[in-house]
Structure formats: structure tokens, C-alpha cells
Design an enzyme around this catalytic site. Structure first.
Site, PDB file in Angstrom:
ATOM      1  N   GLU A 174     -46.504  75.494 -59.827  1.00  0.00           N
ATOM      2  CA  GLU A 174     -48.243  76.346 -58.951  1.00  0.00           C
ATOM      3  C   GLU A 174     -47.155  76.086 -57.286  1.00  0.00           C
ATOM      4  OE1 GLU A 174     -48.857  73.557 -61.043  1.00  0.00           O
ATOM      5  OE2 GLU A 174     -50.749  73.985 -61.247  1.00  0.00           O
ATOM      6  N   LEU A 233     -24.905  57.693 -79.968  1.00  0.00           N
ATOM      7  CA  LEU A 233     -25.928  57.926 -79.895  1.00  0.00           C
ATOM      8  C   LEU A 233     -26.308  58.688 -78.753  1.00  0.00           C
ATOM      9  CD1 LEU A 233     -27.620  55.130 -81.004  1.00  0.00           C
ATOM     10  CD2 LEU A 233     -27.249  56.904 -82.852  1.00  0.00           C
ATOM     11  N   GLU A 293     -33.085  58.627 -85.549  1.00  0.00           N
ATOM     12  CA  GLU A 293     -32.149  58.805 -86.680  1.00  0.00           C
ATOM     13  C   GLU A 293     -31.318  57.990 -87.353  1.00  0.00           C
ATOM     14  OE1 GLU A 293     -29.189  61.551 -83.608  1.00  0.00           O
ATOM     15  OE2 GLU A 293     -28.257  60.872 -85.864  1.00  0.00           O
TER      16      GLU A 293
HETATM   17  N1  LIG Z   1     -23.800  61.048 -91.415  1.00  0.00           N
HETATM   18  C1  LIG Z   1     -24.695  62.771 -90.797  1.00  0.00           C
HETATM   19  C2  LIG Z   1     -25.336  61.895 -89.972  1.00  0.00           C
HETATM   20  N2  LIG Z   1     -25.501  60.154 -89.645  1.00  0.00           N
HETATM   21  C3  LIG Z   1     -26.123  60.043 -87.802  1.00  0.00           C
HETATM   22  C4  LIG Z   1     -26.357  58.594 -87.943  1.00  0.00           C
HETATM   23  O1  LIG Z   1     -25.805  58.078 -88.891  1.00  0.00           O
HETATM   24  C5  LIG Z   1     -25.023  58.844 -87.499  1.00  0.00           C
HETATM   25  O2  LIG Z   1     -24.404  56.855 -87.697  1.00  0.00           O
HETATM   26  C6  LIG Z   1     -24.548  59.091 -86.403  1.00  0.00           C
HETATM   27  O3  LIG Z   1     -25.633  60.616 -85.869  1.00  0.00           O
HETATM   28  C7  LIG Z   1     -23.548  59.315 -84.847  1.00  0.00           C
HETATM   29  O4  LIG Z   1     -23.469  59.584 -83.680  1.00  0.00           O
HETATM   30  P1  LIG Z   1     -22.900  59.599 -82.457  1.00  0.00           P
HETATM   31  O5  LIG Z   1     -22.161  58.812 -82.659  1.00  0.00           O
HETATM   32  O6  LIG Z   1     -24.159  59.814 -81.583  1.00  0.00           O
HETATM   33  O7  LIG Z   1     -22.202  60.952 -83.095  1.00  0.00           O
HETATM   34  N3  LIG Z   1     -26.282  62.724 -89.206  1.00  0.00           N
HETATM   35  C8  LIG Z   1     -26.265  64.580 -89.289  1.00  0.00           C
HETATM   36  O8  LIG Z   1     -26.283  65.089 -88.915  1.00  0.00           O
HETATM   37  N4  LIG Z   1     -25.234  64.545 -90.609  1.00  0.00           N
HETATM   38  C9  LIG Z   1     -24.762  63.366 -91.601  1.00  0.00           C
HETATM   39  O9  LIG Z   1     -23.665  63.864 -92.380  1.00  0.00           O
HETATM   40 ZN   LIG Z   2     -49.791  70.815 -60.079  1.00  0.00          ZN
END
Ligand SMILES: Nc1c(/N=C/[C@@H](O)[C@H](O)[C@H](O)COP(=O)(O)O)[nH]c(=O)[nH]c1=O
Ligand SMILES: [Zn+2]
Length: 362
Positions: free
Chosen positions: A52, A204, A291
């Protein structure tokens, strides 16, 4: 333009600051005079001006006799900034249209009452559903005192997160994996189990082409098995907190703290999810992106500590009865104990499917 059109613009303004305002809500405001937009604004960052204030400042003199559309009830208490209700009264607006009322028991209705007492015409509830959905994280955190939890899984068509030999890179496509990074940007923290650290040594971090905020990285690691050489310990790309049980070795704890890793020591041997969520909320975590892996996901489901589940499904069959699925742990016996969700959206992301499901609002 009708009231709806102006409120839709205010909601649009708020929606585009997702990931910036935590722990504050997303708020948009539009000032209209003689059917002309004379001021717009959104809350951009906690501690900075409210929506606002930006909109009224932009309107200047034209705010006199104007109508203000705001997605959340104007605040009436002195937070980090003076109350917006007083500003609206002082600037001489004639009418205020509000979408959501504030869930915070300390403020609910006070802003509206102040405006009405000053003779301003107030209307509440226009597009309330859309505006409430926008602030599902903020409303959940305010009403439960706990972080809003999203679990993300990525599986094959037959529900596997890896082969029987635990190979998992990659099941889903680059597009699907990139899509998941949007949620990393939008959530205050990302959480994985130590098995994911040992297997993938993940970063991550949020790696979107347009950039984005890195979430705080939280590792569930009862006996502190995370290696000192891990990416999350050394890359300094974001804070890393490791949650350990009460029996974690003191030397390991000290070595990790040496590397600026924050250790959260639980009072119990095992990590109790509800207790952990209370600790994280007290540390200002309003939204948590889980995750996995399977064991961690299983512990969140067992505690029914989840508000949203995002599943990416690749058109591949992995098979193998010992190949792991998204949710480990002992699971349930009776179907009646299954966690009930409702599917909010189903869409193709590259070759994969993305399903967003949410807990029925209690
Ligand atoms: N194996 C898979 C995933 N796996 C997800 C997690 O197990 C990975 O360790 C994490 O996403 C890695 O994070 P980074 O290092 O920041 O890239 N996630 C996905 O969406 N598809 C997959 O096939
Ligand atoms: Zn406010």
C-alpha cells in the site's frame, strides 16, 4: 475496468514477488481514480515498505477520493513500518476493496475496523480464494506455527526413484529437474537425508537461467555421517544445517562447526519430525522443500507433516521389486490410514508428467 480486473492486477503483482517476501505475506495494491490506475505496488522484501505504501506514494495527490484494491487486509499495528490503515486514512482514499482478511489473530479485522471508523467505504472478499491460495504458506505458518512442507519426488512410470542397484541419474528430464528449481527458489529451506548426500553429493542450490535465491540446506543425519568433503559443507553457496541425534559424536560436531556448518542437536536419539518442524519454525523457516530420499519422505508422511506433494513422472519402466520407491519406512497397513490429498494440476514438462497435489485444507 471492473473491480475484479483491478484486484486481478493486484494479485498478479503479489504473485510475482513469490520467494522474496518471507517470512512476510505476498501483497499487491492498486490505486484507481476516475477509472485511471494512478498507483501500483507490491511488498518486495520483509522489513521494507508494504504494498500500500508503494502504491499510495506513486499516486501522490491523486490518492484523494481514490479506490484502493489490496490483496490482504491493511495492517493496523506498528511492525517494522507504520500501519498502512493510518496511511490510507491520511491520504484521503474514499473506498478500499480487500481480497483476504489477515489470519494473524493479533490483526484480524482491526485494519478493516479502523478504515470503517474513518468513514472509508470498505468491501472484503473480492477474489478471496485466489488471494488466499497465494498466501497458503504465510497463512499455514501463522495458523499452525509450523513451516509449510512440500515433498518433491521424481520417479519412473512404475514409481521407482532408482534401479535395484541404486542408479538414479537421471530418471526425469533436464526440463523437469529445472522446473523443480523454481520451488527451491520459493522455499526458505530444502531438506534431504544423509543417504542423498552420500549417494549424490548434491549442491541443493537454485540454478535457474533467470537466477534465484538459494534455500537454506538442511540435512537429516542422525549419527552425523555427512563427509567433511561434501559439497554442502564446502561450497559456501548457502547456509547448511545438519540435524543430528543426541548421540552424535562431539568431535564430528566440532569438526563440522569448524567449517561454519550449523548443527541442530535433537534432544532424542532419533530425529522426531514434529519436534524438528517446531525448531525450524522458531528459526524463521516458513516453508520447507523436502527432496527425499525415500526414508526421509517416509518419515514426513508418517508424521503427516506435509501440505503439498509434487511428483515428476518419467515415461520409463525400471522394474525390480527391490528398486526403491518415493516413500520408504514401514508405511501403513489399512488404506483408511492413507494420506489423503487432492490433485491440483497435471501437466507435461518436456517428456515427463508433473502432478501437484495438496492436503485438503482442514
Ligand atoms: N534422480 C533424480 C532426482 N534426484 C534428486 C536428488 O536425489 C538429487 O541428489 C538432487 O536433486 C541433486 O541436486 P543438485 O546437486 O542441486 O542438482 N531428481 C529429479 O528431479 N529427477 C531425477 O531423475
Ligand atoms: Zn501494511
Amino acid at each position: 475496468m471492473t473491480d475484479e480486473k483491478y484486484m486481478k492486477l493486484a494479485i498478479e503483482l503479489a504473485a510475482n514477488t513469490k520467494g522474496q517476501t518471507s517470512p512476510n505475506p505476498l501483497v499487491g495494491a492498486v490505486v484507481v481514480k476516475d477509472n485511471q490506475i494512478v498507483g501500483i505496488g507490491a511488498h518486495l522484501k520483509a522489513g521494507q515498505a508494504h504494498a500500500e505504501v508503494h502504491a499510495i506514494n506513486m499516486a501522490g495527490e491523486k490518492a484523494k477520493g481514490a479506490t484502493v484494491y489490496v490483496t490482504l487486509e491493511p495492517c493496523s499495528h506498528f511492525g517494522k513500518t507504520p500501519p498502512c490503515a493510518d496511511l490510507l486514512i491520511k491520504s484521503g482514499v474514499k473506498r478500499v476493496v480487500i481480497a483476504s482478511t489477515d489470519p494473524n489473530p493479533l490483526v484480524a479485522g482491526k485494519g478493516i475496523a479502523k478504515l470503517k471508523e474513518a468513514g472509508i467505504d470498505v468491501e472484503v472478499g473480492l477474489l478471496q480464494k485466489e488471494a488466499d491460495e497465494l498466501n497458503e504458506v504465510f497463512f499455514h505458518y501463522m495458523s499452525t506455527g509450523l513451516p509449510y512442507v512440500t515433498i518433491k519426488t521424481a520417479t519412473s512410470l512404475d514409481g521407482k526413484i532408482a534401479t535395484a542397484t541404486l542408479e538414479s541419474k537421471w530418471i526425469t528430464s533436464q526440463e523437469a529437474r529445472l522446473d523443480a528449481h523454481t520451488y527451491r527458489h520459493q522455499h526458505d529451506a530444502i531438506l534431504v537425508g544423509v543417504n542423498t548426500i552420500l549417494k549424490d553429493d548434491p549442491e541443493l542450490t537454485t540454478r535457474l537461467p533467470q537466477g534465484g535465491k538459494n534455500p537454506i540446506r538442511i540435512i537429516l543425519d542422525t549419527s552425523l555421517r555427512t563427509p567433511l568433503s561434501a559439497n554442502v559443507v564446502n561450497d559456501k553457496a548457502a547456509p547448511t544445517w545438519i540435524v543430528v541425534g543426541c548421540n552424535a559424536e562431539r568431535e564430528k560436531v566440532a569438526a563440522m562447526e569448524e567449517k561454519q556448518v550449523e548443527i541442530i542437536q535433537m534432544p532424542t536419539e532419533k530425529i522426531d519430525i514434529p519436534t524438528l518442524l517446531k525448531i525450524l519454525a522458531e528459526k524463521g523457516i516458513t516453508s520447507l522443500f523436502v527432496e527425499g530420499g525415500a526414508q526421509v519422505n517416509g518419515s514426513f508422511i508418517k508424521a503427516k507433516a506435509v501440505q503439498q506433494v509434487i511428483t515428476y513422472i518419467a515415461p520409463k519402466i525400471i522394474g525390480g521389486e527391490s528398486a526403491p520407491t518415493s516413500f520408504g519406512g514401514e508405511g501403513i497397513e489399512k488404506l483408511s490410514e492413507a494420506l489423503e490429498l487432492e490433485i491440483k494440476s497435471v501437466e507435461k514438462i518436456g517428456p515427463d508428467l508433473k502432478i501437484v497435489a495438496k492436503r485438503k485444507s482442514t
